[in-house]
Every structure is written in C-alpha cells, then in structure tokens.
Design a protein around this motif. Structure first.
Motif, PDB file in Angstrom:
ATOM      1  N   ILE A 357       0.795  -1.066   0.096  1.00  0.00           N
ATOM      2  CA  ILE A 357       0.136   0.137  -0.148  1.00  0.00           C
ATOM      3  C   ILE A 357       1.064   1.351  -0.094  1.00  0.00           C
ATOM      4  O   ILE A 357       0.569   2.214  -0.646  1.00  0.00           O
ATOM      5  N   GLU A 358       2.087   1.183   0.847  1.00  0.00           N
ATOM      6  CA  GLU A 358       2.758   2.504   0.710  1.00  0.00           C
ATOM      7  C   GLU A 358       3.581   2.559  -0.470  1.00  0.00           C
ATOM      8  O   GLU A 358       3.507   3.855  -1.066  1.00  0.00           O
ATOM      9  N   THR A 359       3.916   1.620  -1.287  1.00  0.00           N
ATOM     10  CA  THR A 359       4.629   1.538  -2.349  1.00  0.00           C
ATOM     11  C   THR A 359       3.680   2.033  -3.721  1.00  0.00           C
ATOM     12  O   THR A 359       3.846   2.666  -4.377  1.00  0.00           O
ATOM     13  N   ALA A 360       2.470   1.318  -3.693  1.00  0.00           N
ATOM     14  CA  ALA A 360       1.541   1.380  -4.650  1.00  0.00           C
ATOM     15  C   ALA A 360       0.634   2.452  -4.556  1.00  0.00           C
ATOM     16  O   ALA A 360       0.339   3.282  -5.744  1.00  0.00           O
ATOM     17  N   TYR A 361       0.119   2.936  -3.282  1.00  0.00           N
ATOM     18  CA  TYR A 361      -1.032   3.903  -3.127  1.00  0.00           C
ATOM     19  C   TYR A 361      -0.405   4.916  -2.296  1.00  0.00           C
ATOM     20  O   TYR A 361      -1.261   5.733  -1.792  1.00  0.00           O
ATOM     21  N   PHE A 362       0.819   5.277  -2.020  1.00  0.00           N
ATOM     22  CA  PHE A 362       1.200   6.277  -0.859  1.00  0.00           C
ATOM     23  C   PHE A 362       0.345   6.226   0.469  1.00  0.00           C
ATOM     24  O   PHE A 362       0.300   7.100   0.942  1.00  0.00           O
ATOM     25  N   GLY A 363       0.158   4.976   0.816  1.00  0.00           N
ATOM     26  CA  GLY A 363      -0.558   4.747   1.989  1.00  0.00           C
ATOM     27  C   GLY A 363      -2.033   5.090   1.735  1.00  0.00           C
ATOM     28  O   GLY A 363      -2.875   4.765   2.889  1.00  0.00           O
ATOM     29  N   ASN A 364      -2.539   5.258   0.779  1.00  0.00           N
ATOM     30  CA  ASN A 364      -4.178   5.787   0.846  1.00  0.00           C
ATOM     31  C   ASN A 364      -5.022   4.616   0.411  1.00  0.00           C
ATOM     32  O   ASN A 364      -5.709   4.573  -0.635  1.00  0.00           O
ATOM     33  N   ALA A 365      -4.997   3.501   1.149  1.00  0.00           N
ATOM     34  CA  ALA A 365      -5.817   2.403   1.103  1.00  0.00           C
ATOM     35  C   ALA A 365      -5.825   1.662   2.390  1.00  0.00           C
ATOM     36  O   ALA A 365      -4.932   1.928   3.161  1.00  0.00           O
ATOM     37  N   LEU A 366      -6.744   0.587   2.574  1.00  0.00           N
ATOM     38  CA  LEU A 366      -7.051  -0.086   3.866  1.00  0.00           C
ATOM     39  C   LEU A 366      -6.261  -1.574   3.224  1.00  0.00           C
ATOM     40  O   LEU A 366      -7.106  -2.201   2.601  1.00  0.00           O
ATOM     41  N   ALA A 367      -5.678  -2.178   4.136  1.00  0.00           N
ATOM     42  CA  ALA A 367      -5.013  -3.473   4.011  1.00  0.00           C
ATOM     43  C   ALA A 367      -6.277  -4.330   3.921  1.00  0.00           C
ATOM     44  O   ALA A 367      -7.096  -4.208   4.968  1.00  0.00           O
ATOM     45  N   ALA A 368      -6.393  -5.402   3.156  1.00  0.00           N
ATOM     46  CA  ALA A 368      -7.661  -6.264   3.383  1.00  0.00           C
ATOM     47  C   ALA A 368      -7.056  -7.659   3.757  1.00  0.00           C
ATOM     48  O   ALA A 368      -5.990  -8.302   3.127  1.00  0.00           O
ATOM     49  N   LYS A 369      -7.898  -8.312   4.695  1.00  0.00           N
ATOM     50  CA  LYS A 369      -7.318  -9.738   5.241  1.00  0.00           C
ATOM     51  C   LYS A 369      -8.326 -10.457   4.414  1.00  0.00           C
ATOM     52  O   LYS A 369      -7.948 -11.638   4.439  1.00  0.00           O
ATOM     53  N   GLY A 370      -9.568 -10.029   3.749  1.00  0.00           N
ATOM     54  CA  GLY A 370     -10.318 -10.764   3.149  1.00  0.00           C
ATOM     55  C   GLY A 370     -11.125  -9.902   2.345  1.00  0.00           C
ATOM     56  O   GLY A 370     -10.868  -8.660   2.040  1.00  0.00           O
ATOM     57  N   PRO A 371     -12.313 -10.435   1.438  1.00  0.00           N
ATOM     58  CA  PRO A 371     -12.944  -9.795   0.459  1.00  0.00           C
ATOM     59  C   PRO A 371     -14.096  -8.724   1.031  1.00  0.00           C
ATOM     60  O   PRO A 371     -14.408  -8.020   0.335  1.00  0.00           O
ATOM     61  N   ILE A 372     -14.369  -9.105   2.399  1.00  0.00           N
ATOM     62  CA  ILE A 372     -15.514  -8.140   2.642  1.00  0.00           C
ATOM     63  C   ILE A 372     -15.103  -6.813   3.224  1.00  0.00           C
ATOM     64  O   ILE A 372     -14.151  -6.824   4.195  1.00  0.00           O
ATOM     65  N   ASN A 373     -15.694  -5.761   2.593  1.00  0.00           N
ATOM     66  CA  ASN A 373     -15.106  -4.410   2.889  1.00  0.00           C
ATOM     67  C   ASN A 373     -15.865  -3.842   3.978  1.00  0.00           C
ATOM     68  O   ASN A 373     -16.840  -4.138   4.629  1.00  0.00           O
ATOM     69  N   LYS A 374     -15.297  -2.585   4.753  1.00  0.00           N
ATOM     70  CA  LYS A 374     -15.465  -2.258   5.730  1.00  0.00           C
ATOM     71  C   LYS A 374     -16.424  -1.343   5.697  1.00  0.00           C
ATOM     72  O   LYS A 374     -17.278  -1.004   6.856  1.00  0.00           O
ATOM     73  N   ALA A 375     -16.939  -0.850   4.639  1.00  0.00           N
ATOM     74  CA  ALA A 375     -18.233   0.007   4.344  1.00  0.00           C
ATOM     75  C   ALA A 375     -19.549  -0.920   4.351  1.00  0.00           C
ATOM     76  O   ALA A 375     -20.422  -0.354   4.948  1.00  0.00           O
ATOM     77  N   THR A 376     -19.204  -2.103   4.296  1.00  0.00           N
ATOM     78  CA  THR A 376     -20.397  -3.133   4.733  1.00  0.00           C
ATOM     79  C   THR A 376     -20.400  -3.472   6.327  1.00  0.00           C
ATOM     80  O   THR A 376     -19.989  -4.449   6.473  1.00  0.00           O
ATOM     81  N   ASN A 377     -20.498  -2.629   6.889  1.00  0.00           N
ATOM     82  CA  ASN A 377     -20.196  -2.611   8.309  1.00  0.00           C
ATOM     83  C   ASN A 377     -20.807  -3.674   9.306  1.00  0.00           C
ATOM     84  O   ASN A 377     -20.409  -4.051  10.309  1.00  0.00           O
ATOM     85  N   TRP A 378     -21.979  -4.046   8.909  1.00  0.00           N
ATOM     86  CA  TRP A 378     -22.926  -4.862   9.521  1.00  0.00           C
ATOM     87  C   TRP A 378     -22.078  -6.340   9.838  1.00  0.00           C
ATOM     88  O   TRP A 378     -22.463  -7.298  10.564  1.00  0.00           O
ATOM     89  N   VAL A 379     -21.530  -6.665   8.648  1.00  0.00           N
ATOM     90  CA  VAL A 379     -20.944  -8.213   8.598  1.00  0.00           C
ATOM     91  C   VAL A 379     -19.261  -8.106   8.699  1.00  0.00           C
ATOM     92  O   VAL A 379     -18.594  -9.151   8.835  1.00  0.00           O
ATOM     93  N   TYR A 380     -18.583  -6.671   8.821  1.00  0.00           N
ATOM     94  CA  TYR A 380     -17.276  -6.731   8.477  1.00  0.00           C
ATOM     95  C   TYR A 380     -16.516  -7.193   9.818  1.00  0.00           C
ATOM     96  O   TYR A 380     -17.317  -6.748  10.977  1.00  0.00           O
ATOM     97  N   ARG A 381     -15.341  -7.723   9.769  1.00  0.00           N
ATOM     98  CA  ARG A 381     -14.834  -7.930  11.259  1.00  0.00           C
ATOM     99  C   ARG A 381     -13.315  -7.489  11.097  1.00  0.00           C
ATOM    100  O   ARG A 381     -12.747  -7.771  10.013  1.00  0.00           O
ATOM    101  N   GLU A 382     -12.802  -6.877  12.133  1.00  0.00           N
ATOM    102  CA  GLU A 382     -11.452  -6.761  12.111  1.00  0.00           C
ATOM    103  C   GLU A 382     -10.775  -7.821  12.448  1.00  0.00           C
ATOM    104  O   GLU A 382      -9.419  -8.066  11.748  1.00  0.00           O
ATOM    105  N   ASP A 383     -11.140  -8.922  13.404  1.00  0.00           N
ATOM    106  CA  ASP A 383     -10.577 -10.118  13.631  1.00  0.00           C
ATOM    107  C   ASP A 383     -10.800 -11.286  12.700  1.00  0.00           C
ATOM    108  O   ASP A 383     -11.135 -12.325  13.023  1.00  0.00           O
ATOM    109  N   LYS A 384     -10.326 -11.107  11.432  1.00  0.00           N
ATOM    110  CA  LYS A 384     -10.422 -12.051  10.458  1.00  0.00           C
ATOM    111  C   LYS A 384      -9.442 -12.984  10.628  1.00  0.00           C
ATOM    112  O   LYS A 384      -8.223 -12.814  11.093  1.00  0.00           O
ATOM    113  N   PRO A 385      -9.630 -14.414  10.227  1.00  0.00           N
ATOM    114  CA  PRO A 385      -8.286 -15.209  10.250  1.00  0.00           C
ATOM    115  C   PRO A 385      -7.254 -14.607   9.525  1.00  0.00           C
ATOM    116  O   PRO A 385      -7.261 -14.080   8.354  1.00  0.00           O
ATOM    117  N   ASP A 386      -6.078 -15.039  10.260  1.00  0.00           N
ATOM    118  CA  ASP A 386      -4.769 -14.504   9.352  1.00  0.00           C
ATOM    119  C   ASP A 386      -3.911 -15.296   8.670  1.00  0.00           C
ATOM    120  O   ASP A 386      -2.911 -15.146   8.569  1.00  0.00           O
TER     121      ASP A 386
END
Length: 562
Positions: A357-386
């Motif tokens: 993200i730092e190299t490609a987007y100058f830090g302007n993105a959110l790292a993804a652990k999985g495909p469900i995005n943060k905007a879909t907040n009713w199902v989004y989890r921070e503690d996804k499998p790593d």
C-alpha cells in the motif's frame, strides 16, 4: 395492514410510491447494503482512509432543487480507462462502464440520497401474496431515445433477455419464477407483475438503477434493428442522456435527452447540462494534469496515489466516499504453478500488504485480510483469520513444498496503470520468483482476463456494496453462475455457502454464513487479498450539484457555474 412476513416486513411497508427511510434501511440490511446508510446523506462526502473532503452541494434528482450554477453547457469528463467497451447494462462487468450507462438508462425503482426507495420508471407498486409478488404501475408517456414509447413489454423483454442469454446480471433474479411461467406478467401497457418462488424483500433493492442490476430497462426495438454488437456501443435507453457518438478508445458524446421525464422540485426539466463529452484517459498522471489544467471538468476516478496532487491544487477538489470493493492478486488456477492451495497460500504470505500500500498507493488504502469491505459494516470484522498474513519464512516454506520456488510468471496489466503491478513484482521477485509485467491495452486486458489467458493480475470487485454482489459471481463454480470466476476457482463448500446466504433473510443468520464463507475464501486463496480502496472522484470548482453515492456517477443534476 397485513401481517409481517418472516423478514419482519408487511406488504404495506414494501408497497409504493415511496418506501420510508426506516423500512429502506431494513431492506438495505437484508440485502447487505447497510454500509451505505452513513454515506449517502449529509454533505455527500466522507474522509475515510484517504482523508479527503467533498465540498460539493449534495442534491439528488427528485430530492431538492439546485441552488447554484446555471442550466446548460457541456461537461468535459475524463474517464480513467483506456476505452469504454460495453454499455449494454446486463453485460457490463467493468464498474467504470456502468458509471456511464447509469446516465443513459433507468430502472424500475431508484435509491435516493435520503435512503428511500422511490419510483424510477415505476410510479407506484404493491407487494402481495405474502411478499412473493410485486406489481408495478409504470409511468406513461416515457420515451426511449429513439422515440419509441416505454411500456410493460419492455420490462418483460429486459428481464427475459437478461435471464435467457445468461448475462452476468441474471444472478440478481435467481429467485424469480421462470419468465414464461408467470415470472413476469404483462397485465396491460403500464402494469407489470413479478412473481418470485419465495418471499424476497431485498428484491426491490436489486431492481434499482445501479451497478449489476438486472432490470435496467433496454429497448427491444433498438436491439433488433441495430444488432447486439452496435447496441453494446451506442445503446438506446430512457435516461437523462443519450449516446450521440462513440468512438471506442477515443471519445464518447452524451447529449441531453430533451424528452426526459424527470424534473426537479421547481418543475425544471432534467438534466441541467446540454451534454457530456467523455474522454477515456488510461494514464493517471495525464488524467490529473488534464483536471488541473482545466482541460476536463470532472474525473470519474482518481487513483489513490494521485490524491495528494488533487488536494494540493487550486480550483479542483476530491470527492471521497467509502469504497465498496476489494482487490487481490488473482492467480489463474489453470496454470500448474497456481493449481495447489499451498502454492497460492505461499505466494499470499510473501506479500507484505502494508508495504504494498505504501509503495503502490502512498498509504491511501486499507489493507485487506479478506474480501468483505469495511463499508459493509454490519458483517465486517477486524479479527478475520490471519492465514494470509505476511510471513516471509512461512511463505517460502510453503512455496518450496509446492515445488514452485524460482518459477517464472507474468502480471497482466493495462498500459499506464502499472504502479501497483510494479510494486507487486518487486515483492514477488524478492521472494525468489522471476516475475515480469505484461502491458496491454484496456480492451485486450479484459478480453484476455475473461478468457483466462493470463498468469496473474491485480483485480477484484469494484463497486458492489452487497457482499452477495462482490462474491457470488466471482466464486460460484465456473459452469454454475460463476460468470466472473476468471481465476477458475472450484470449491463446493464455497459454492454451497453462496447459495445458502442468499436464502437467509434474517440478518444475523446471513452474517454468520457470510463470515463462514469469508473464512473459507481466506483459507483457500482464490485471491491473495490486498486492499480496499476509497471511491474517489474529482471535479473543478466550476462544477456544482454533484452527489457522490459510492461507486455511482449520477450527472443528471450537475451544473456548471458561469
């Protein structure tokens, strides 16, 4: 008042001509679109992870009256793509193409900025038969751009065409009865009834005008007269703008539909603009420079790595909405090197998402652990499998065990959009691979990607606020609804869970299924999940009245000052 069904809605709740905000929010939740509730009202902007602002006035057709700017004039717009190849709604698989098409077509209903479902081509509707039947009363006097009158037969033709030709959008109508078995009934010229196999309250959300929707109304006469190929390039709709000229890869001219049915609150006919001149611009720097110099008034998309240049410029501003997307490294499982889960997992683990993200987007993105995005907040989890978390040592061990150490492969990329691919190549080469970039035109890219003629590429879901939309077509079995399963991922458990979550109208039940599904996807690695991007457009100070709904680019109320 009818009794509520199992989903908690009464038929009166769901009937038209307007569904109130509270009920619509519940509908959005059932459809998985809850994340938009906090970003479609107010001032239309959200700082998000990109940290930008939206200084435009937030108005939307039918909701308020323009208070700035003047009517007329032509908007010069830059579209961040090499070409706009397809404008036939059910066949659009590229998000930026639909941003144009949404200004050319209408749906049966539409979702406004205040989160109410209102009529679009339908002026009213009733929900009957315990939620299994929706009867639409259509607007009279609506004309297609070719002068033909819009009737209920066009609704039936649109839906039947989408389903019978197995267009990508057909999956949105998966619970509709077969069209020739009363799935779509034309009661008269201006009344049409849809019958579903089972109650499906979110059906009204899927019938709105928007990306990936199955009832964006097309013209039967125009398709038959022009042929599918020409219609794909210069379609005929009922929307605020009509396609007057389209030279693929060069320019697209949209002119005002003088007979458009919609007006603002003061009775002024929409759209305000005389037209829009769209120029495909595949190079990020060229797009930003054109906006800063005044060559264009509007950019549909600003790459995150160029956001700082917009924010530092006078006379232009960025408009930011939460990103309803995911991006990952797509590994073509038709290639032996990516055929095993161990190989794909090893590759995923040697990728440092934060560094990427730092190299490609100058830090302007959110790292993804999985495909469900943060905007879909009713199902989004921070503690996804790593499982896919960066671990160079563990990743190299898996790569060695899979027998692919030091292998050579390429990353397919469009010309002028290579920064992310170069950042990925750097990391993969550091892990011992021999990776090259294969740069092609935008048209060639999508042709090859869809045919599976590539090794890897960086791609994902661009504008799908509902988790179903961002997963179903991507991961169903390739010969069973997986119309965008271009990585050739085949997993029966994922296939079944995708079907199961569609039938779960209870929000908590669906949440559990979707999270189980996401866990399985992280574990099986059809993609090495990388980032979630904010949705960023940009406009000059001469542009007013642009409403930024995530992913959409509705220009029907845009005005030019001066």
């Amino acid at each position: 008042m009818t009794a509520p069904d199992d989903s908690g809605f009464t038929e009166d709740d769901l009937s038209g001509p307007v569904i109130d905000r509270r009920t619509t929010v519940k509908l959005l939740a059932a459809a998985g679109v809850t994340g938009l509730a906090g970003c479609t009202g107010g001032d239309g902007g959200s700082g998000g992870d990109g940290g930008s602002t939206d200084s435009t006035e937030d108005t939307q057709s039918g909701d308020s009256t323009a208070s700035s700017g003047s009517m007329g004039g032509r908007l010069s717009a830059g579209w961040f793509t090499g070409s706009i190849d397809v404008l036939d709604p059910p066949y659009i698989s590229v998000g930026q193409y639909f941003q144009i098409a949404a200004n050319v077509f209408n749906g049966l209903v539409t979702l406004k900025k205040d989160l109410t479902v209102r009529g679009d081509l339908a002026k009213d509707w009733t929900v009957e038969n315990d939620g299994k039947t929706i009867r639409f009363n259509l607007r009279e006097g609506v004309k297609f751009h070719n002068g033909d009158e819009f009737t209920a037969e066009d609704v039936k033709y649109t839906i039947n065409r989408t389903i019978s030709e197995e267009a990508p959008a057909a999956s949105k109508l998966g619970t509709l009865k077969p069209v020739d078995e009363d799935g779509v009934v034309v009661d008269d010229d201006y009344t049409v009834t849809l019958n579903f196999e089972q109650a499906m309250a979110p059906a009204l959300i899927y019938l709105t005008r928007g990306p990936g929707r199955a009832a964006t109304i097309v013209s039967k006469t125009a398709i038959e007269e022009m042929g599918a190929e020409e219609y794909s390039i210069k379609p005929v709709g009922t929307g605020p703008f009509k396609v007057s000229e389209h030279e693929v890869g060069s320019k697209l001219t949209l002119d005002k539909n003088e007979e458009y049915f919609e007006t603002d609150d003061d009775g002024n006919q929409l759209p305000y603009l005389d037209g829009i001149d769209v120029r495909p611009i595949p190079e990020a720097a060229t797009l930003v420079n054109a906006l800063r110099s005044g060559d264009i008034d509007f950019a549909n998309l600003v790459p995150l790595q160029n956001l700082d240049r917009i924010e530092e410029s006078d006379g232009v501003s960025a408009s930011v909405a939460p990103g309803v997307n995911w991006y990952g490294l797509a590994m073509n499982q038709r290639r032996d090197i990516f055929s095993s889960r161990e190989a794909r997992m090893g590759i995923a683990k040697v990728i440092d998402n934060e560094k990427f993200i730092e190299t490609a987007y100058f830090g302007n993105a959110l790292a993804a652990k999985g495909p469900i995005n943060k905007a879909t907040n009713w199902v989004y989890r921070e503690d996804k499998p790593d499982d896919q978390a960066y671990d160079m040592e563990a990743g190299k061990q898996l790569i060695e065990e899979a027998g692919i150490s030091g292998e050579s492969f390429s990353i397919l990329v469009t010309q002028g959009d290579t920064r992310a691919a170069k950042a990925m190549r750097q990391q993969l080469n550091a892990a011992g691979f021999q990776v090259e970039l294969e740069q092609v035109t935008s048209s060639t890219y999508w042709e090859r990607y869809e045919k599976g003629d590539y090794d890897t590429t960086i791609s994902g879901s661009v504008g799908d606020p509902d988790p179903d939309q961002s997963l179903y077509n991507f991961y169903r079995l390739p010969d069973e609804d997986g119309v965008w399963n271009w990585v050739n991922f085949q997993d029966q458990q994922v296939h079944d869970l995708l079907s199961e979550q569609r039938q779960a109208l209870d929000r908590e039940e669906r949440k559990q299924i979707l999270q189980q599904l996401e866990d399985r996807l992280i574990e099986q690695v059809p993609h090495a999940y990388l980032v979630h991007q904010n949705d960023i457009a940009a406009l000059s100070d001469s542009v007013s009245n642009f409403t930024h709904i995530p992913f959409m680019r509705d220009l029907s109320q845009v005005m030019l000052d001066g």
